[in-house]
Motif scaffolding. Sequence first.
Motif, PDB file in Angstrom:
ATOM      1  N   ILE A  19       0.863  -1.180   0.000  1.00  0.00           N
ATOM      2  CA  ILE A  19       0.000   0.000   0.000  1.00  0.00           C
ATOM      3  C   ILE A  19       0.900   1.231   0.000  1.00  0.00           C
ATOM      4  CG2 ILE A  19      -1.746   1.286   1.298  1.00  0.00           C
ATOM      5  CD1 ILE A  19      -2.702  -1.437   2.422  1.00  0.00           C
ATOM      6  N   THR A  20       0.758   2.044  -1.030  1.00  0.00           N
ATOM      7  CA  THR A  20       1.620   3.224  -1.174  1.00  0.00           C
ATOM      8  C   THR A  20       1.010   4.425  -0.448  1.00  0.00           C
ATOM      9  OG1 THR A  20       0.538   3.928  -3.214  1.00  0.00           O
ATOM     10  CG2 THR A  20       2.412   2.402  -3.429  1.00  0.00           C
ATOM     11  N   THR A  21       1.820   5.482  -0.303  1.00  0.00           N
ATOM     12  CA  THR A  21       1.359   6.680   0.394  1.00  0.00           C
ATOM     13  C   THR A  21       0.231   7.385  -0.346  1.00  0.00           C
ATOM     14  OG1 THR A  21       3.092   7.981  -0.663  1.00  0.00           O
ATOM     15  CG2 THR A  21       3.573   7.117   1.519  1.00  0.00           C
ATOM     16  N   ASN A  22       0.111   7.164  -1.639  1.00  0.00           N
ATOM     17  CA  ASN A  22      -0.931   7.820  -2.437  1.00  0.00           C
ATOM     18  C   ASN A  22      -2.216   7.006  -2.546  1.00  0.00           C
ATOM     19  OD1 ASN A  22       0.892   9.895  -2.929  1.00  0.00           O
ATOM     20  ND2 ASN A  22       1.682   8.881  -4.761  1.00  0.00           N
ATOM     21  N   ASP A  23      -2.240   5.818  -1.990  1.00  0.00           N
ATOM     22  CA  ASP A  23      -3.387   4.918  -2.137  1.00  0.00           C
ATOM     23  C   ASP A  23      -4.300   5.002  -0.905  1.00  0.00           C
ATOM     24  OD1 ASP A  23      -5.129   2.972  -2.946  1.00  0.00           O
ATOM     25  OD2 ASP A  23      -3.633   1.357  -3.047  1.00  0.00           O
ATOM     26  N   SER A  24      -5.010   6.118  -0.776  1.00  0.00           N
ATOM     27  CA  SER A  24      -5.866   6.352   0.387  1.00  0.00           C
ATOM     28  C   SER A  24      -6.963   5.308   0.528  1.00  0.00           C
ATOM     29  CB  SER A  24      -6.502   7.743   0.316  1.00  0.00           C
ATOM     30  OG  SER A  24      -5.512   8.729   0.289  1.00  0.00           O
ATOM     31  N   GLY A  25      -7.523   4.872  -0.576  1.00  0.00           N
ATOM     32  CA  GLY A  25      -8.588   3.867  -0.531  1.00  0.00           C
ATOM     33  C   GLY A  25      -8.113   2.575   0.121  1.00  0.00           C
ATOM     34  N   SER A  26      -6.962   2.090  -0.291  1.00  0.00           N
ATOM     35  CA  SER A  26      -6.418   0.859   0.288  1.00  0.00           C
ATOM     36  C   SER A  26      -6.054   1.054   1.759  1.00  0.00           C
ATOM     37  CB  SER A  26      -5.182   0.406  -0.488  1.00  0.00           C
ATOM     38  OG  SER A  26      -5.540   0.021  -1.791  1.00  0.00           O
ATOM     39  N   GLN A  27      -5.588   2.244   2.115  1.00  0.00           N
ATOM     40  CA  GLN A  27      -5.261   2.526   3.513  1.00  0.00           C
ATOM     41  C   GLN A  27      -6.513   2.439   4.377  1.00  0.00           C
ATOM     42  OE1 GLN A  27      -3.537   6.397   3.148  1.00  0.00           O
ATOM     43  NE2 GLN A  27      -1.788   5.626   1.979  1.00  0.00           N
ATOM     44  N   LEU A  28      -7.632   2.975   3.883  1.00  0.00           N
ATOM     45  CA  LEU A  28      -8.881   2.935   4.639  1.00  0.00           C
ATOM     46  C   LEU A  28      -9.461   1.529   4.709  1.00  0.00           C
ATOM     47  CD1 LEU A  28     -10.468   6.293   3.449  1.00  0.00           C
ATOM     48  CD2 LEU A  28      -9.307   5.809   5.617  1.00  0.00           C
ATOM     49  N   VAL A  29      -9.339   0.774   3.612  1.00  0.00           N
ATOM     50  CA  VAL A  29      -9.802  -0.617   3.634  1.00  0.00           C
ATOM     51  C   VAL A  29      -8.969  -1.425   4.638  1.00  0.00           C
ATOM     52  CG1 VAL A  29      -9.961  -2.761   2.285  1.00  0.00           C
ATOM     53  CG2 VAL A  29     -10.777  -0.605   1.313  1.00  0.00           C
ATOM     54  N   PHE A  30      -7.666  -1.210   4.633  1.00  0.00           N
ATOM     55  CA  PHE A  30      -6.770  -1.871   5.594  1.00  0.00           C
ATOM     56  C   PHE A  30      -7.220  -1.565   7.027  1.00  0.00           C
ATOM     57  CE2 PHE A  30      -2.935  -1.872   8.270  1.00  0.00           C
ATOM     58  CZ  PHE A  30      -2.434  -3.146   8.011  1.00  0.00           C
ATOM     59  N   GLY A  31      -7.488  -0.286   7.302  1.00  0.00           N
ATOM     60  CA  GLY A  31      -7.949   0.106   8.636  1.00  0.00           C
ATOM     61  C   GLY A  31      -9.302  -0.489   8.960  1.00  0.00           C
ATOM     62  N   GLY A  32     -10.201  -0.507   8.001  1.00  0.00           N
ATOM     63  CA  GLY A  32     -11.528  -1.083   8.215  1.00  0.00           C
ATOM     64  C   GLY A  32     -11.473  -2.561   8.550  1.00  0.00           C
ATOM     65  N   ILE A  33     -10.623  -3.291   7.842  1.00  0.00           N
ATOM     66  CA  ILE A  33     -10.452  -4.721   8.126  1.00  0.00           C
ATOM     67  C   ILE A  33      -9.883  -4.916   9.524  1.00  0.00           C
ATOM     68  CG2 ILE A  33      -9.128  -6.789   7.486  1.00  0.00           C
ATOM     69  CD1 ILE A  33      -9.414  -5.808   4.535  1.00  0.00           C
ATOM     70  N   ARG A  34      -8.914  -4.099   9.876  1.00  0.00           N
ATOM     71  CA  ARG A  34      -8.300  -4.180  11.209  1.00  0.00           C
ATOM     72  C   ARG A  34      -9.345  -3.941  12.304  1.00  0.00           C
ATOM     73  NH1 ARG A  34      -5.147   0.064  13.826  1.00  0.00           N
ATOM     74  NH2 ARG A  34      -4.032  -0.890  15.538  1.00  0.00           N
ATOM     75  N   PHE A  35     -10.187  -2.929  12.140  1.00  0.00           N
ATOM     76  CA  PHE A  35     -11.222  -2.642  13.131  1.00  0.00           C
ATOM     77  C   PHE A  35     -12.314  -3.699  13.147  1.00  0.00           C
ATOM     78  CE2 PHE A  35      -9.329   1.451  13.663  1.00  0.00           C
ATOM     79  CZ  PHE A  35      -9.628   1.743  14.985  1.00  0.00           C
ATOM     80  N   PHE A  36     -12.673  -4.234  11.991  1.00  0.00           N
ATOM     81  CA  PHE A  36     -13.693  -5.278  11.921  1.00  0.00           C
ATOM     82  C   PHE A  36     -13.235  -6.514  12.696  1.00  0.00           C
ATOM     83  CE2 PHE A  36     -15.603  -8.977   9.792  1.00  0.00           C
ATOM     84  CZ  PHE A  36     -16.955  -8.696   9.994  1.00  0.00           C
ATOM     85  N   VAL A  37     -11.996  -6.926  12.463  1.00  0.00           N
ATOM     86  CA  VAL A  37     -11.453  -8.091  13.170  1.00  0.00           C
ATOM     87  C   VAL A  37     -11.355  -7.812  14.675  1.00  0.00           C
ATOM     88  CG1 VAL A  37      -9.406  -9.559  13.438  1.00  0.00           C
ATOM     89  CG2 VAL A  37     -10.244  -9.008  11.156  1.00  0.00           C
ATOM     90  N   ALA A  38     -10.915  -6.602  15.034  1.00  0.00           N
ATOM     91  CA  ALA A  38     -10.826  -6.235  16.456  1.00  0.00           C
ATOM     92  C   ALA A  38     -12.210  -6.246  17.104  1.00  0.00           C
ATOM     93  CB  ALA A  38     -10.175  -4.864  16.605  1.00  0.00           C
TER      94      ALA A  38
END
Length: 158
Positions: free
Chosen positions: A41-60
Amino acid sequence: MNEKKDILTKTWVVAVLASICCMLWGSAFSCVKIGYSLMNITTNDSGSQLVFGGIRFFVAGLMALAMGSGAERKILLPTKTSIPKIMIISLFQTILQYFFYYIGLAHTTGVKAAIIVGANVFIAILVSSLLYKLEKLTAVKIAGCILGFSGIIVINLG
């Protein structure tokens, strides 16, 4: 008092559990940065960053629900009266905060991110005072929030 509540009143147990929580929270910045790297996930890929965070919170959330339900020996569900409060707190303390957190973390160091996240204390004071009216917003609290936010800004300017 039952045995489960007795153990959580012992100072050493509270200290150990608090230390574990601090270590886990402190490692979050590094783990997210490592996750970005592993997932390309690159610094310019905001969508993937948010999906990554969403998955992390969903699992938590699933883990918290499973552990809480296991501890209570019943499935924990929110009441109808608590849902509006849950929605407000999740909007301010999770959705908006972590929207900026995940995107910002891609553009800064883990150390600076840890300092920036310290702003959540000031936000909690403002939300508690202005939205929930749980406490009075005094001049000292306002000054503390201004000073704290100013410190975070100054640290990140250099």
